[in-house]
Structures are given as structure tokens and as C-alpha cells.
Scaffold this motif. Sequence first.
Motif, PDB file in Angstrom:
ATOM      1  N   THR A 153       0.810  -1.214   0.129  1.00  0.00           N
ATOM      2  CA  THR A 153      -0.098   0.012  -0.023  1.00  0.00           C
ATOM      3  C   THR A 153       0.850   1.318   0.031  1.00  0.00           C
ATOM      4  O   THR A 153       1.644   1.408   1.060  1.00  0.00           O
ATOM      5  N   ILE A 154       0.915   1.835  -1.073  1.00  0.00           N
ATOM      6  CA  ILE A 154       1.668   3.029  -1.397  1.00  0.00           C
ATOM      7  C   ILE A 154       0.981   4.283  -1.193  1.00  0.00           C
ATOM      8  O   ILE A 154       0.017   4.295  -2.102  1.00  0.00           O
ATOM      9  N   GLN A 155       1.231   5.389  -0.663  1.00  0.00           N
ATOM     10  CA  GLN A 155       0.351   6.451  -0.418  1.00  0.00           C
ATOM     11  C   GLN A 155       1.055   7.563  -1.530  1.00  0.00           C
ATOM     12  O   GLN A 155       2.414   7.636  -1.669  1.00  0.00           O
ATOM     13  N   CYS A 156       0.111   8.261  -2.268  1.00  0.00           N
ATOM     14  CA  CYS A 156       0.722   9.177  -3.159  1.00  0.00           C
ATOM     15  C   CYS A 156       1.482  10.433  -2.386  1.00  0.00           C
ATOM     16  O   CYS A 156       0.860  10.761  -1.178  1.00  0.00           O
ATOM     17  N   SER A 157       2.548  10.834  -2.886  1.00  0.00           N
ATOM     18  CA  SER A 157       3.308  11.841  -2.330  1.00  0.00           C
ATOM     19  C   SER A 157       2.507  13.280  -2.329  1.00  0.00           C
ATOM     20  O   SER A 157       2.744  14.219  -1.648  1.00  0.00           O
ATOM     21  N   ASN A 158       1.426  13.327  -3.371  1.00  0.00           N
ATOM     22  CA  ASN A 158       0.937  14.676  -3.395  1.00  0.00           C
ATOM     23  C   ASN A 158      -0.483  14.840  -2.571  1.00  0.00           C
ATOM     24  O   ASN A 158      -0.611  15.836  -1.754  1.00  0.00           O
ATOM     25  N   CYS A 159      -1.212  13.857  -2.651  1.00  0.00           N
ATOM     26  CA  CYS A 159      -2.432  13.899  -1.871  1.00  0.00           C
ATOM     27  C   CYS A 159      -2.747  12.853  -0.886  1.00  0.00           C
ATOM     28  O   CYS A 159      -3.631  12.736  -0.212  1.00  0.00           O
ATOM     29  N   HIS A 160      -1.842  11.735  -0.756  1.00  0.00           N
ATOM     30  CA  HIS A 160      -1.751  10.974   0.340  1.00  0.00           C
ATOM     31  C   HIS A 160      -2.998   9.787  -0.011  1.00  0.00           C
ATOM     32  O   HIS A 160      -3.168   9.015   1.187  1.00  0.00           O
ATOM     33  N   THR A 161      -3.575   9.626  -1.159  1.00  0.00           N
ATOM     34  CA  THR A 161      -4.399   8.626  -1.364  1.00  0.00           C
ATOM     35  C   THR A 161      -3.664   7.304  -1.770  1.00  0.00           C
ATOM     36  O   THR A 161      -2.352   7.407  -2.085  1.00  0.00           O
ATOM     37  N   ILE A 162      -4.419   6.111  -1.515  1.00  0.00           N
ATOM     38  CA  ILE A 162      -3.604   5.073  -1.909  1.00  0.00           C
ATOM     39  C   ILE A 162      -3.234   4.873  -3.721  1.00  0.00           C
ATOM     40  O   ILE A 162      -4.295   5.291  -4.430  1.00  0.00           O
ATOM     41  N   MET A 163      -2.133   4.566  -3.931  1.00  0.00           N
ATOM     42  CA  MET A 163      -1.758   4.594  -5.196  1.00  0.00           C
ATOM     43  C   MET A 163      -2.019   3.110  -6.040  1.00  0.00           C
ATOM     44  O   MET A 163      -1.813   2.126  -5.159  1.00  0.00           O
ATOM     45  N   GLU A 164      -2.205   3.005  -7.363  1.00  0.00           N
ATOM     46  CA  GLU A 164      -2.234   1.675  -8.185  1.00  0.00           C
ATOM     47  C   GLU A 164      -0.984   1.286  -8.730  1.00  0.00           C
ATOM     48  O   GLU A 164      -0.131   2.247  -9.241  1.00  0.00           O
ATOM     49  N   ASP A 165      -0.513   0.158  -8.303  1.00  0.00           N
ATOM     50  CA  ASP A 165       0.507  -0.558  -8.993  1.00  0.00           C
ATOM     51  C   ASP A 165       0.146  -0.959 -10.340  1.00  0.00           C
ATOM     52  O   ASP A 165      -0.610  -1.747 -10.554  1.00  0.00           O
ATOM     53  N   ARG A 166       1.057  -0.363 -11.172  1.00  0.00           N
ATOM     54  CA  ARG A 166       0.818  -0.662 -12.621  1.00  0.00           C
ATOM     55  C   ARG A 166       1.656  -1.695 -13.270  1.00  0.00           C
ATOM     56  O   ARG A 166       1.634  -1.844 -14.607  1.00  0.00           O
ATOM     57  N   GLY A 167       2.716  -2.225 -12.528  1.00  0.00           N
ATOM     58  CA  GLY A 167       3.473  -3.255 -13.144  1.00  0.00           C
ATOM     59  C   GLY A 167       4.982  -2.561 -13.282  1.00  0.00           C
ATOM     60  O   GLY A 167       5.124  -1.470 -13.001  1.00  0.00           O
ATOM     61  N   LYS A 168       5.653  -3.453 -13.775  1.00  0.00           N
ATOM     62  CA  LYS A 168       7.100  -2.936 -14.043  1.00  0.00           C
ATOM     63  C   LYS A 168       7.311  -2.013 -15.152  1.00  0.00           C
ATOM     64  O   LYS A 168       6.487  -1.878 -16.068  1.00  0.00           O
ATOM     65  N   LEU A 169       8.242  -1.026 -14.712  1.00  0.00           N
ATOM     66  CA  LEU A 169       8.532   0.079 -15.529  1.00  0.00           C
ATOM     67  C   LEU A 169       8.998  -0.407 -17.150  1.00  0.00           C
ATOM     68  O   LEU A 169       8.542   0.048 -18.228  1.00  0.00           O
ATOM     69  N   THR A 170       9.552  -1.378 -17.313  1.00  0.00           N
ATOM     70  CA  THR A 170      10.170  -1.793 -18.145  1.00  0.00           C
ATOM     71  C   THR A 170       9.239  -2.448 -19.378  1.00  0.00           C
ATOM     72  O   THR A 170       9.452  -2.662 -20.551  1.00  0.00           O
ATOM     73  N   ASP A 171       7.877  -3.023 -18.633  1.00  0.00           N
ATOM     74  CA  ASP A 171       6.928  -3.396 -19.672  1.00  0.00           C
ATOM     75  C   ASP A 171       6.332  -2.273 -20.420  1.00  0.00           C
ATOM     76  O   ASP A 171       5.672  -2.509 -21.400  1.00  0.00           O
ATOM     77  N   TYR A 172       6.512  -1.026 -20.195  1.00  0.00           N
ATOM     78  CA  TYR A 172       5.999   0.101 -20.838  1.00  0.00           C
ATOM     79  C   TYR A 172       6.930   0.568 -22.102  1.00  0.00           C
ATOM     80  O   TYR A 172       6.716   1.541 -22.688  1.00  0.00           O
ATOM     81  N   PHE A 173       8.064  -0.104 -22.168  1.00  0.00           N
ATOM     82  CA  PHE A 173       9.323   0.388 -23.026  1.00  0.00           C
ATOM     83  C   PHE A 173       8.548   0.215 -24.662  1.00  0.00           C
ATOM     84  O   PHE A 173       8.835   1.260 -25.420  1.00  0.00           O
ATOM     85  N   ASP A 174       8.332  -0.824 -25.032  1.00  0.00           N
ATOM     86  CA  ASP A 174       7.421  -0.942 -26.221  1.00  0.00           C
ATOM     87  C   ASP A 174       6.557  -2.379 -26.286  1.00  0.00           C
ATOM     88  O   ASP A 174       6.590  -3.014 -25.302  1.00  0.00           O
ATOM     89  N   ASP A 175       6.159  -2.463 -27.461  1.00  0.00           N
ATOM     90  CA  ASP A 175       5.214  -3.631 -27.481  1.00  0.00           C
ATOM     91  C   ASP A 175       5.621  -5.149 -26.860  1.00  0.00           C
ATOM     92  O   ASP A 175       4.954  -5.911 -26.605  1.00  0.00           O
ATOM     93  N   TYR A 176       7.052  -5.265 -27.110  1.00  0.00           N
ATOM     94  CA  TYR A 176       7.585  -6.541 -26.773  1.00  0.00           C
ATOM     95  C   TYR A 176       8.303  -6.645 -25.474  1.00  0.00           C
ATOM     96  O   TYR A 176       8.969  -7.637 -25.052  1.00  0.00           O
ATOM     97  N   SER A 177       8.489  -5.527 -24.992  1.00  0.00           N
ATOM     98  CA  SER A 177       9.509  -5.353 -23.730  1.00  0.00           C
ATOM     99  C   SER A 177       8.991  -6.336 -22.605  1.00  0.00           C
ATOM    100  O   SER A 177       9.724  -7.056 -21.749  1.00  0.00           O
ATOM    101  N   ALA A 178       7.460  -6.425 -22.450  1.00  0.00           N
ATOM    102  CA  ALA A 178       6.948  -7.213 -21.405  1.00  0.00           C
ATOM    103  C   ALA A 178       7.586  -8.880 -21.497  1.00  0.00           C
ATOM    104  O   ALA A 178       7.248  -9.647 -20.422  1.00  0.00           O
ATOM    105  N   TYR A 179       7.850  -9.292 -22.768  1.00  0.00           N
ATOM    106  CA  TYR A 179       8.098 -10.545 -23.116  1.00  0.00           C
ATOM    107  C   TYR A 179       9.722 -10.869 -23.403  1.00  0.00           C
ATOM    108  O   TYR A 179      10.211 -12.001 -23.510  1.00  0.00           O
ATOM    109  N   MET A 180      10.493  -9.781 -22.870  1.00  0.00           N
ATOM    110  CA  MET A 180      11.998 -10.004 -22.645  1.00  0.00           C
ATOM    111  C   MET A 180      12.391 -10.262 -21.500  1.00  0.00           C
ATOM    112  O   MET A 180      11.527 -10.258 -20.633  1.00  0.00           O
ATOM    113  N   ASP A 181      13.687 -10.832 -21.596  1.00  0.00           N
ATOM    114  CA  ASP A 181      14.211 -11.231 -20.369  1.00  0.00           C
ATOM    115  C   ASP A 181      14.349 -10.148 -19.041  1.00  0.00           C
ATOM    116  O   ASP A 181      14.849  -9.175 -19.553  1.00  0.00           O
TER     117      ASP A 181
END
Length: 81
Positions: A14-42
Motif C-alpha cells: 500500500t503506497i500513498q501518493c506523495s501529493n494527496c496521500h491517497t492509495i496509489m495503484e501498482d501498474r506493474g514493471k516500468l520496463t513493460d512500458y518500453f515497447d510492445d514486446y518489452s514485457a516478453y523480454m528477459d
Amino acid sequence: MEQCPLCNGFVEQTIQCSNCHTIMEDRGKLTDYFDDYSAYMDIDIMKLYDGEINSLENHECLHVLYCHSCQHEETKSFHEQ
């Protein structure tokens, strides 16, 4: 081999937002957002490009967190176990 506890559902964070202190949503690994295939890479290879110099050596997984209340987005590292 270390595994990210969030990616694998071992724990819930449970991570609180540094701006408004509400609960933040985990959207997964940063590297999954690099391109269409990055989620399938090592995962260890992608850590070489995640922007954190020692994430591979320190066994860290960078996650994107999003706040629905104020639309704030941030990246946080989680230690792999």
C-alpha cells in the motif's frame, strides 16, 4: 534466483501518493512500458535499460505507481527476494 514480490503476488504493498496521500495503484514493471514486446523480454536484460544503474546488481524491480485522485505517476523500486 530472486523474484519481485509484487510481480509474483507474494505481497501487497500500500503506497500513498506523495501529493494527496491517497492509495496509489501498482501498474506493474516500468520496463513493460518500453515497447510492445518489452514485457516478453528477459527481465535481467531489461534491467540494463530501466534507468536505475544498479537495479540488476541490487535485485530491484522498478514499478510504475499511479494515483487516480490527482493523476500523479511515480516510479518506485522494490527489493526482490
